[in-house]
Design a protein around this motif. Sequence first.
Motif, mmCIF file in Angstrom:
data_model
loop_
_atom_site.group_PDB
_atom_site.id
_atom_site.type_symbol
_atom_site.label_atom_id
_atom_site.label_comp_id
_atom_site.label_asym_id
_atom_site.label_seq_id
_atom_site.Cartn_x
_atom_site.Cartn_y
_atom_site.Cartn_z
ATOM 1 N N GLU A 288 0.803 -1.224 0.000
ATOM 2 C CA GLU A 288 0.000 0.000 0.000
ATOM 3 C C GLU A 288 0.837 1.277 0.000
ATOM 4 O O GLU A 288 0.369 2.312 -0.433
ATOM 5 C CB GLU A 288 -0.929 0.005 1.222
ATOM 6 N N ASN A 289 2.064 1.218 0.514
ATOM 7 C CA ASN A 289 2.839 2.439 0.717
ATOM 8 C C ASN A 289 4.124 2.534 -0.087
ATOM 9 O O ASN A 289 4.904 3.460 0.131
ATOM 10 C CB ASN A 289 3.191 2.600 2.204
ATOM 11 N N HIS A 290 4.374 1.584 -0.968
ATOM 12 C CA HIS A 290 5.648 1.604 -1.690
ATOM 13 C C HIS A 290 5.443 1.508 -3.201
ATOM 14 O O HIS A 290 4.570 0.801 -3.670
ATOM 15 C CB HIS A 290 6.541 0.446 -1.235
ATOM 16 N N ILE A 291 6.298 2.225 -3.893
ATOM 17 C CA ILE A 291 6.368 2.151 -5.349
ATOM 18 C C ILE A 291 7.846 2.048 -5.700
ATOM 19 O O ILE A 291 8.663 2.848 -5.217
ATOM 20 C CB ILE A 291 5.770 3.412 -6.028
ATOM 21 N N ILE A 292 8.193 1.092 -6.517
ATOM 22 C CA ILE A 292 9.565 0.930 -6.990
ATOM 23 C C ILE A 292 9.587 1.394 -8.441
ATOM 24 O O ILE A 292 8.732 1.001 -9.237
ATOM 25 C CB ILE A 292 10.013 -0.542 -6.883
ATOM 26 N N VAL A 293 10.560 2.235 -8.776
ATOM 27 C CA VAL A 293 10.633 2.799 -10.118
ATOM 28 C C VAL A 293 12.019 2.552 -10.698
ATOM 29 O O VAL A 293 13.031 2.885 -10.072
ATOM 30 C CB VAL A 293 10.357 4.320 -10.114
ATOM 31 N N GLU A 294 12.054 1.953 -11.890
ATOM 32 C CA GLU A 294 13.290 1.828 -12.656
ATOM 33 C C GLU A 294 13.279 2.927 -13.699
ATOM 34 O O GLU A 294 12.290 3.087 -14.415
ATOM 35 C CB GLU A 294 13.348 0.489 -13.382
ATOM 36 N N PHE A 295 14.387 3.662 -13.794
ATOM 37 C CA PHE A 295 14.453 4.726 -14.788
ATOM 38 C C PHE A 295 15.888 4.965 -15.228
ATOM 39 O O PHE A 295 16.835 4.479 -14.607
ATOM 40 C CB PHE A 295 13.815 6.018 -14.257
ATOM 41 N N ILE A 296 16.025 5.684 -16.330
ATOM 42 C CA ILE A 296 17.325 6.058 -16.869
ATOM 43 C C ILE A 296 17.437 7.569 -16.768
ATOM 44 O O ILE A 296 16.577 8.299 -17.272
ATOM 45 C CB ILE A 296 17.485 5.642 -18.350
ATOM 46 N N SER A 297 18.487 8.026 -16.106
ATOM 47 C CA SER A 297 18.741 9.462 -15.988
ATOM 48 C C SER A 297 19.807 9.824 -17.013
ATOM 49 O O SER A 297 20.812 9.117 -17.157
ATOM 50 C CB SER A 297 19.230 9.780 -14.572
ATOM 51 N N THR A 298 19.580 10.915 -17.748
ATOM 52 C CA THR A 298 20.520 11.357 -18.770
ATOM 53 C C THR A 298 20.751 12.852 -18.657
ATOM 54 O O THR A 298 19.932 13.583 -18.099
ATOM 55 C CB THR A 298 20.006 11.046 -20.193
#
Length: 146
Positions: free
Chosen positions: A100-110
């Motif tokens: 209920e309280n967590h979101i995991i995010v994979e992303f690429i920073s450029t």
Amino acid sequence: MKTIALLLLGILLTSCGEKSKANENSKNEKLVKTYFEHFNNHDWIKMAEMYTETADFKDPSLGSGVVKQAQMQTIAKYTALNKIFPDLKDEVKTVYPSGENHIIVEFISTGTAPDNTKFELPICTIFTIENGKITKDFTYYDNFEE
């Protein structure tokens, strides 16, 4: 008949609980989407306001442990980073709701430095969200210099 009624009540309650979790996940996913919109617009004030007044951060750029940071410190950090990389951008690859309280995010920073040096960095962040605000931001990426 009584058994069937209890069984149906159990299914109904389970279904309602699942809908509640789905609604919470949906709210959290929307919050994270808005977060990355603010990031990509370089609106550091709006992005920082998505955190509680003081939030817990785990980020290699801040050291090895958990660090408490106020919204103003977050604004200062990203303003300074944005001066080095004016085209700073995050591209979200995958969002994983987790409870209920967590979101995991994979992303690429450029981004591109003034000397035209470019970077591309895969990052994974675990956000803890409570009452519509980010309380924890645990970010992981390879911090080793080549």
